[in-house]
Design a protein around this motif. Structure first.
Motif, PDB file in Angstrom:
ATOM      1  N   PHE A  81       0.867  -1.018  -0.075  1.00 45.81           N
ATOM      2  CA  PHE A  81       0.086  -0.076  -0.141  1.00 45.81           C
ATOM      3  C   PHE A  81       0.753   1.370  -0.124  1.00 45.81           C
ATOM      4  O   PHE A  81       0.582   2.149  -0.612  1.00 45.81           O
ATOM      5  N   ALA A  82       1.558   1.223   0.606  1.00 44.48           N
ATOM      6  CA  ALA A  82       2.894   2.544   0.976  1.00 44.48           C
ATOM      7  C   ALA A  82       3.568   2.623  -0.435  1.00 44.48           C
ATOM      8  O   ALA A  82       3.691   3.773  -0.905  1.00 44.48           O
ATOM      9  N   LEU A  83       4.024   1.668  -1.105  1.00 45.90           N
ATOM     10  CA  LEU A  83       4.592   1.823  -2.334  1.00 45.90           C
ATOM     11  C   LEU A  83       3.807   2.054  -3.392  1.00 45.90           C
ATOM     12  O   LEU A  83       4.355   3.241  -4.206  1.00 45.90           O
ATOM     13  N   ILE A  84       2.610   1.681  -3.611  1.00 48.37           N
ATOM     14  CA  ILE A  84       1.802   2.228  -4.494  1.00 48.37           C
ATOM     15  C   ILE A  84       1.255   3.556  -4.259  1.00 48.37           C
ATOM     16  O   ILE A  84       1.390   4.263  -5.315  1.00 48.37           O
ATOM     17  N   VAL A  85       1.149   3.899  -3.105  1.00 45.71           N
ATOM     18  CA  VAL A  85       0.684   5.283  -2.822  1.00 45.71           C
ATOM     19  C   VAL A  85       1.758   6.374  -3.041  1.00 45.71           C
ATOM     20  O   VAL A  85       1.556   7.431  -3.720  1.00 45.71           O
ATOM     21  N   VAL A 161      -8.128   0.531  -3.288  1.00 43.52           N
ATOM     22  CA  VAL A 161      -7.870   1.446  -1.914  1.00 43.52           C
ATOM     23  C   VAL A 161      -6.628   2.383  -2.073  1.00 43.52           C
ATOM     24  O   VAL A 161      -6.694   3.848  -1.604  1.00 43.52           O
ATOM     25  N   SER A 162      -5.762   1.722  -2.704  1.00 45.59           N
ATOM     26  CA  SER A 162      -4.337   2.723  -2.949  1.00 45.59           C
ATOM     27  C   SER A 162      -4.600   3.739  -4.045  1.00 45.59           C
ATOM     28  O   SER A 162      -4.233   4.968  -3.933  1.00 45.59           O
ATOM     29  N   LEU A 163      -5.587   3.464  -5.012  1.00 42.82           N
ATOM     30  CA  LEU A 163      -5.822   4.551  -6.147  1.00 42.82           C
ATOM     31  C   LEU A 163      -6.651   5.852  -5.245  1.00 42.82           C
ATOM     32  O   LEU A 163      -6.307   6.984  -5.737  1.00 42.82           O
ATOM     33  N   VAL A 164      -7.615   5.464  -4.537  1.00 41.39           N
ATOM     34  CA  VAL A 164      -8.357   6.276  -3.895  1.00 41.39           C
ATOM     35  C   VAL A 164      -7.336   7.113  -3.061  1.00 41.39           C
ATOM     36  O   VAL A 164      -7.554   8.576  -2.753  1.00 41.39           O
ATOM     37  N   THR A 165      -6.478   6.538  -2.280  1.00 42.18           N
ATOM     38  CA  THR A 165      -5.452   7.193  -1.499  1.00 42.18           C
ATOM     39  C   THR A 165      -4.534   8.223  -2.270  1.00 42.18           C
ATOM     40  O   THR A 165      -4.178   9.282  -1.971  1.00 42.18           O
ATOM     41  N   VAL A 166      -3.961   7.769  -3.393  1.00 41.67           N
ATOM     42  CA  VAL A 166      -3.291   8.549  -4.491  1.00 41.67           C
ATOM     43  C   VAL A 166      -4.190   9.972  -4.884  1.00 41.67           C
ATOM     44  O   VAL A 166      -3.675  10.876  -4.785  1.00 41.67           O
ATOM     45  N   ASN A 222       4.403  11.035   1.615  1.00 43.31           N
ATOM     46  CA  ASN A 222       3.450  10.212   1.219  1.00 43.31           C
ATOM     47  C   ASN A 222       3.749   8.789   1.862  1.00 43.31           C
ATOM     48  O   ASN A 222       2.829   8.084   2.046  1.00 43.31           O
ATOM     49  N   ILE A 223       4.988   8.429   2.038  1.00 43.54           N
ATOM     50  CA  ILE A 223       5.191   7.134   2.762  1.00 43.54           C
ATOM     51  C   ILE A 223       4.693   7.211   4.161  1.00 43.54           C
ATOM     52  O   ILE A 223       3.944   6.361   4.450  1.00 43.54           O
ATOM     53  N   THR A 224       5.053   8.295   4.865  1.00 45.49           N
ATOM     54  CA  THR A 224       4.474   8.366   6.249  1.00 45.49           C
ATOM     55  C   THR A 224       2.993   8.464   6.244  1.00 45.49           C
ATOM     56  O   THR A 224       2.283   7.726   7.142  1.00 45.49           O
ATOM     57  N   ASN A 225       2.482   9.087   5.446  1.00 38.23           N
ATOM     58  CA  ASN A 225       1.202   9.374   5.286  1.00 38.23           C
ATOM     59  C   ASN A 225       0.191   8.160   4.970  1.00 38.23           C
ATOM     60  O   ASN A 225      -0.776   7.850   5.477  1.00 38.23           O
ATOM     61  N   SER A 226       0.795   7.256   4.183  1.00 41.86           N
ATOM     62  CA  SER A 226       0.366   5.953   3.597  1.00 41.86           C
ATOM     63  C   SER A 226       0.317   5.087   4.705  1.00 41.86           C
ATOM     64  O   SER A 226      -0.519   4.009   4.853  1.00 41.86           O
ATOM     65  N   LEU A 227       1.413   5.102   5.676  1.00 43.97           N
ATOM     66  CA  LEU A 227       1.524   4.345   6.651  1.00 43.97           C
ATOM     67  C   LEU A 227       0.404   4.547   7.971  1.00 43.97           C
ATOM     68  O   LEU A 227       0.164   3.538   8.720  1.00 43.97           O
ATOM     69  N   ARG A 228      -0.217   5.647   7.892  1.00 46.71           N
ATOM     70  CA  ARG A 228      -0.986   6.024   8.732  1.00 46.71           C
ATOM     71  C   ARG A 228      -2.551   6.215   8.231  1.00 46.71           C
ATOM     72  O   ARG A 228      -3.394   6.808   9.123  1.00 46.71           O
ATOM     73  N   LEU A 248      -1.371  -2.280   9.244  1.00 48.91           N
ATOM     74  CA  LEU A 248      -0.928  -2.144  10.365  1.00 48.91           C
ATOM     75  C   LEU A 248      -1.787  -1.249  11.280  1.00 48.91           C
ATOM     76  O   LEU A 248      -2.502  -1.629  12.317  1.00 48.91           O
ATOM     77  N   ILE A 249      -2.283  -0.290  10.651  1.00 53.06           N
ATOM     78  CA  ILE A 249      -2.888   0.672  11.560  1.00 53.06           C
ATOM     79  C   ILE A 249      -4.383   0.565  11.707  1.00 53.06           C
ATOM     80  O   ILE A 249      -5.076   0.616  12.716  1.00 53.06           O
ATOM     81  N   PHE A 250      -4.827  -0.380  10.680  1.00 48.81           N
ATOM     82  CA  PHE A 250      -6.239  -0.754  10.704  1.00 48.81           C
ATOM     83  C   PHE A 250      -6.429  -2.065  11.705  1.00 48.81           C
ATOM     84  O   PHE A 250      -7.134  -2.237  12.202  1.00 48.81           O
ATOM     85  N   SER A 251      -5.278  -2.853  11.558  1.00 49.46           N
ATOM     86  CA  SER A 251      -5.017  -3.972  12.444  1.00 49.46           C
ATOM     87  C   SER A 251      -5.201  -3.673  13.926  1.00 49.46           C
ATOM     88  O   SER A 251      -5.674  -4.399  14.770  1.00 49.46           O
TER      89      SER A 251
END
Length: 293
Positions: A81-85, A161-166, A222-228, A248-251
């Protein structure tokens, strides 16, 4: 005599600055420092369903998490997810910033349009994309000529979901990059034109290297934002199907709020903290090699 008075004035203890700092320090301790310390404590303990301490468990929580196949899937989803975003946001915002780097008549209009996603919150964006990505009657399927359940198929859900976040991340990244490109000296670009350099040559040999501080910042932002990122995952797929979009954050949310496993959630939160901390350390270590000031 005057020198002695000045020295005494310099050495006199003043309470006023500390009193002014006290409210902000109290808020920092209450809402940041103490929750962080409590998370560390509970990650090494067993808790009840209310999240209260029961007894010490040592490293057993971490061992159980790290040896779990579910955690490996969740961690893999987080990295993907982080890489795609990160890459998707950088590519799109970089292209848009390059296109609009030169000020022209009417440029204000498309600058606002490109930055518009920044003003849209995750919740309404999730509702909009839920309709766009429907299997039956969805706009995306109609454009692509396919019949895919983007949010219900485990093969496509994480990408959706990644595309929406992008899309949500493009606005802020575009503004940072646009500022970087517009700080490139016009005389330098004009000289490059006179030497026969085309648009691509000017972009890759002049504009992108000079704007490297902004590009570098956008990548790690964007890496840190995607992780959160949480809201769009919760609203679009709720971590499904079959944990294919659980990060991870959803878990952490699932274990703490839904399952009442606070010790597991605290251990996962610390692991997420270590991932973000590692990303920031990599940023600091590579900045001098990749950024030109």
């Amino acid at each position: 005599m005057h020198e002695k008075r000045r020295a005494a004035g310099r050495n006199r203890f003043t309470l006023t600055p500390y009193l002014l700092l006290l409210p902000s320090m109290a808020l920092f301790v209450m809402f940041t420092l103490w929750p962080f310390v409590k998370t560390i404590i509970l990650s090494f303990a067993l808790t009840d369903k209310k999240g209260d301490f029961v007894k010490w468990a040592g490293l057993s929580n971490y061992v159980r998490i790290l040896t779990s196949s579910t955690f490996r899937q969740v961690f893999g989803n987080t990295i993907k997810f982080a890489l795609i975003v990160c890459l998707g946001t950088l590519a799109v915002s970089l292209l848009l910033a390059l296109i609009s780097a030169e000020r022209e008549r009417g440029s204000r209009l498309y600058e606002v349009l490109y930055a518009l996603p920044m003003a849209v919150a995750s919740a309404p964006a999730a509702v909009i994309f839920t309709f766009l990505m429907r299997k039956e009657g969805g706009t995306l399927n109609a454009i692509l000529g396919v019949n895919i359940a983007w949010l219900q198929d485990s093969r496509w859900a994480l990408l959706a979901v990644s595309l929406v976040t992008v899309w949500l991340s493009i606005g802020a990244s575009y503004i940072f990059l646009l500022v970087g490109f517009r700080n490139v000296p016009g005389d330098l670009l004009e000289c490059a034109k006179l030497d026969g350099a085309g648009p691509f040559r000017r972009a890759f040999s002049i504009m992108i290297p000079i704007a490297s501080p902004q590009i570098f910042f956008v990548v790690f932002l964007n890496i840190t934002n995607s992780l959160r990122a949480f809201a769009q995952i919760k609203l679009l797929t709720n971590g499904g199907p079959n944990n294919s979009t659980s990060t991870l954050i959803f878990s952490v949310y699932q274990n703490a709020i839904l399952n009442g496993r606070y010790e597991t959630a605290c251990a996962q939160a610390l692991l997420l903290f270590l991932v973000i901390f590692a990303a920031t350390r990599i940023q600091r270590a590579t900045e001098s090699r990749m950024v030109f000031y």
